[in-house]
Design an enzyme around this catalytic site. Structure first.
Site, PDB file in Angstrom:
ATOM      1  N   HIS A 280      18.358 -56.752  36.509  1.00 24.07           N
ATOM      2  CA  HIS A 280      18.663 -55.827  37.610  1.00 24.07           C
ATOM      3  C   HIS A 280      19.901 -56.244  38.370  1.00 24.07           C
ATOM      4  O   HIS A 280      20.683 -55.421  38.810  1.00 24.07           O
ATOM      5  CB  HIS A 280      17.486 -55.808  38.602  1.00 24.07           C
ATOM      6  CG  HIS A 280      16.456 -54.796  38.236  1.00 24.07           C
ATOM      7  ND1 HIS A 280      15.443 -54.437  39.082  1.00 24.07           N
ATOM      8  CD2 HIS A 280      16.276 -54.077  37.115  1.00 24.07           C
ATOM      9  CE1 HIS A 280      14.694 -53.538  38.492  1.00 24.07           C
ATOM     10  NE2 HIS A 280      15.178 -53.307  37.299  1.00 24.07           N
TER      11      HIS A 280
ATOM     12  N   LYS B  61       5.136 -46.335  37.885  1.00 25.53           N
ATOM     13  CA  LYS B  61       6.477 -45.937  38.342  1.00 25.53           C
ATOM     14  C   LYS B  61       7.506 -46.298  37.269  1.00 25.53           C
ATOM     15  O   LYS B  61       8.422 -45.527  36.980  1.00 25.53           O
ATOM     16  CB  LYS B  61       6.786 -46.640  39.673  1.00 25.53           C
ATOM     17  CG  LYS B  61       8.037 -46.160  40.362  1.00 25.53           C
ATOM     18  CD  LYS B  61       9.266 -46.928  39.978  1.00 25.53           C
ATOM     19  CE  LYS B  61      10.493 -46.457  40.737  1.00 25.53           C
ATOM     20  NZ  LYS B  61      11.715 -47.102  40.281  1.00 25.53           N
TER      21      LYS B  61
ATOM     22  N   ASP C 265      10.442 -29.864  35.685  1.00 21.72           N
ATOM     23  CA  ASP C 265      10.022 -30.143  37.058  1.00 21.72           C
ATOM     24  C   ASP C 265       9.368 -31.528  37.140  1.00 21.72           C
ATOM     25  O   ASP C 265       8.212 -31.707  36.756  1.00 21.72           O
ATOM     26  CB  ASP C 265       9.034 -29.031  37.469  1.00 21.72           C
ATOM     27  CG  ASP C 265       8.516 -29.171  38.879  1.00 21.72           C
ATOM     28  OD1 ASP C 265       8.652 -30.252  39.469  1.00 21.72           O
ATOM     29  OD2 ASP C 265       7.940 -28.191  39.393  1.00 21.72           O
TER      30      ASP C 265
ATOM     31  N   GLU D 152      18.938 -44.875  39.019  1.00 25.12           N
ATOM     32  CA  GLU D 152      18.571 -46.298  39.111  1.00 25.12           C
ATOM     33  C   GLU D 152      19.239 -47.090  37.994  1.00 25.12           C
ATOM     34  O   GLU D 152      19.008 -46.832  36.808  1.00 25.12           O
ATOM     35  CB  GLU D 152      17.045 -46.456  39.036  1.00 25.12           C
ATOM     36  CG  GLU D 152      16.608 -47.895  39.239  1.00 25.12           C
ATOM     37  CD  GLU D 152      15.093 -48.068  39.274  1.00 25.12           C
ATOM     38  OE1 GLU D 152      14.390 -47.118  39.644  1.00 25.12           O
ATOM     39  OE2 GLU D 152      14.627 -49.150  38.921  1.00 25.12           O
TER      40      GLU D 152
HETATM   41  C1  MEV Z   1      11.510 -50.586  38.778  1.00 21.69           C
HETATM   42  O1  MEV Z   1      12.123 -49.333  38.910  1.00 21.69           O
HETATM   43  C2  MEV Z   1      10.337 -50.480  37.837  1.00 21.69           C
HETATM   44  C3  MEV Z   1       9.500 -51.754  37.691  1.00 21.69           C
HETATM   45  O2  MEV Z   1       9.081 -52.209  38.981  1.00 21.69           O
HETATM   46  C4  MEV Z   1       8.323 -51.372  36.849  1.00 21.69           C
HETATM   47  C5  MEV Z   1       7.269 -52.441  36.742  1.00 21.69           C
HETATM   48  O3  MEV Z   1       7.146 -53.294  37.638  1.00 21.69           O
HETATM   49  O4  MEV Z   1       6.528 -52.397  35.736  1.00 21.69           O
HETATM   50  C6  MEV Z   1      10.309 -52.862  37.073  1.00 21.69           C
END
Ligand code: MEV
Length: 442
Positions: free
Chosen positions: A396, A283, A299, A87
């Site tokens: 991004h 995430k 893992d 990513e």
């Molecule tokens: C993207 O990979 C991760 C985010 O969505 C985490 C978040 O929203 O805190 C930017």
């Protein structure tokens, strides 16, 4: 023979080249497919064989970028942290956060505990009191029978810590569990734990089969399964950053340090009460953790399973990180279960995992727990900071633009022109396509 039959009949026994040919029958251009997949084979045959043997039915290798985040200060030590992730922006975000917090005392980390858990799930039809009375004898026998497996681990300071009987007969008829805790030192310990559990299962059956004072039915134990648990709430690490809110002045030109700290806390609090936000928030934490976990041959599925179960420990899924602001001190903390190893398994077999560990100064499993958790907190900080200030897309999109341009096979000159053009515009696949078209026909 029909295409599908080729796959059905003894596919796993074919040599790699033939597997690739068989699979290629399913795409539009088989020769192009074969050539492309082969171009990712390692030139060194010995090395390629090593990769093939990590898995089954391998027909090629799948490359993912290997980056580093330099100057990560943890408990006063500086690390160059390897990160394997596809990513875009994760490594850049972690590095920026590491630089920012490096100038504010760095990351602080401590390992809370390193206990891992395994379970023998079994059914027994006798009286619970009988089982409880027999437990001391059973435990002694189980330990005796696994002494040869645990000997080496005990010399390293680990081994079996406890065997607990859990009664689940109110939920499933006759169902009990042996919940076993382990210290596996610097190894992840999956093989060690599972071997012991399977031995326990066999010993349990033997033990009851020999009890002549019990009736026939009571001499039988059904071993349902023996397996480690990926829920490791007691194999946990805590990492945090802290500073006076004045030191957050300038993070965002539209908020002073105190206002930024409060907005940041609000965003983290939201993740704690709402699972839709919590999943995304966590995430973002795993963006950093997984990248280190993969780079070091650990893992990541196990690590994620542990973390997400831990995030639900109060009967509600929430954030793994939290913020406290007291007397104008902003403290941002992540507490996360992380069962990692630095010896054995892929950590020694995968040449790059091995080099990642060397780059990190050959850490112990405890040190690696602190490093991986730090990158989780760094990415979490970077994401929440962007979200609560200028938004996530600006950063991004720069990376996204680079990826789209590469998909179009843009030249370096076109990339330069596109970077300038999209500085203040929204990037999308069709806008980039339009832009490239315009410069070609200008
Ligand atoms: C993207 O990979 C991760 C985010 O969505 C985490 C978040 O929203 O805190 C930017």
């Amino acid at each position: 023979m029909k295409k599908r039959d080729i796959i059905k009949k003894g596919f796993s026994k074919l040599i790699k080249e033939d597997k690739l040919k068989a699979v290629a029958e399913f795409v539009e251009n088989p020769s192009e497919f074969i050539a492309l997949l082969k171009s990712f084979w390692h030139q060194d045959e010995k090395r390629q064989k090593q990769f093939d043997e990590f898995s089954e039915n391998t027909i090629s290798n799948y490359h993912i970028p290997y980056g580093v985040s330099p100057n990560v200060i943890i408990n006063g030590e500086s690390y160059i942290v390897p990160m394997v992730i596809e990513e875009s922006s994760v490594v850049a975000a972690a590095s920026a956060a590491a630089k920012f917090w490096g100038e504010r005392g760095g990351f602080h980390a401590e390992v809370i505990d390193v206990k891992k858990v395994g379970q023998v799930h079994f059914c027994w039809k006798g009286k619970k009191e009988t089982l409880l009375n027999l437990m001391p004898e059973i435990k002694a026998e189980l330990l005796r029978n696994t002494a040869s497996i645990t000997e080496k681990m005990e010399k390293r300071g680990g081994g079996i810590l406890d065997i607990e009987l859990i009664d689940f007969t109110d939920k499933i008829d006759n169902y009990y569990q042996l919940r076993v805790t382990f210290n596996t030192c610097d190894s992840m310990g999956a093989n060690f734990i599972n071997s012991i559990l399977e031995s326990f299962g066999r010993s349990l059956q033997d033990f009851f089969a020999r009890q002549e004072s019990l009736d026939k039915e009571e001499r039988e134990v059904e071993i349902v399964m023996c397996i480690l648990s990926n829920y490791t709430p007691e194999c946990k690490v805590k990492v945090w950053v802290e500073c006076h809110t004045d030191e957050l002045n300038g993070v965002y030109d539209q908020l002073d340090g105190k206002a930024f700290a409060e907005k940041f806390k609000k965003a983290v609090d939201i993740a704690n009460i709402d699972e839709y936000r919590a999943a995304t928030h966590n995430k973002g934490i795993y963006n950093g953790i997984d990248a280190v976990v993969i780079a070091t041959g650990n893992d990541f599925r196990a690590v994620e399973a542990a973390g997400h179960s831990y995030a639900s420990r109060n009967g509600h899924y929430g954030s793994l990180s939290y913020v406290e602001i007291k007397d104008d001190i902003f403290r941002f903390t992540l507490e996360v279960p992380l069962a990692l190893g630095t010896v054995g398994g892929l950590t020694s077999l995968h040449p790059l995992a091995n080099k990642s560990l060397e780059l990190l100064g050959n850490p112990s499993a405890k040190q690696l727990m602190m490093i991986a958790a730090t990158m989780g907190l760094a990415n979490n900080y970077a994401a929440v900071k962007s979200l609560t200030t200028k938004g996530i897309q600006q950063g991004h999109m720069k990376m996204h633009l680079a990826n789209i341009l590469n998909q179009f096979g843009a030249t370096e000159e076109e990339k330069g022109l596109a970077a300038e053009h999209f500085k203040d515009k929204t990037v999308s696949y069709s806008e980039v396509e339009k832009f490239l078209h315009t410069i070609h026909y200008a």
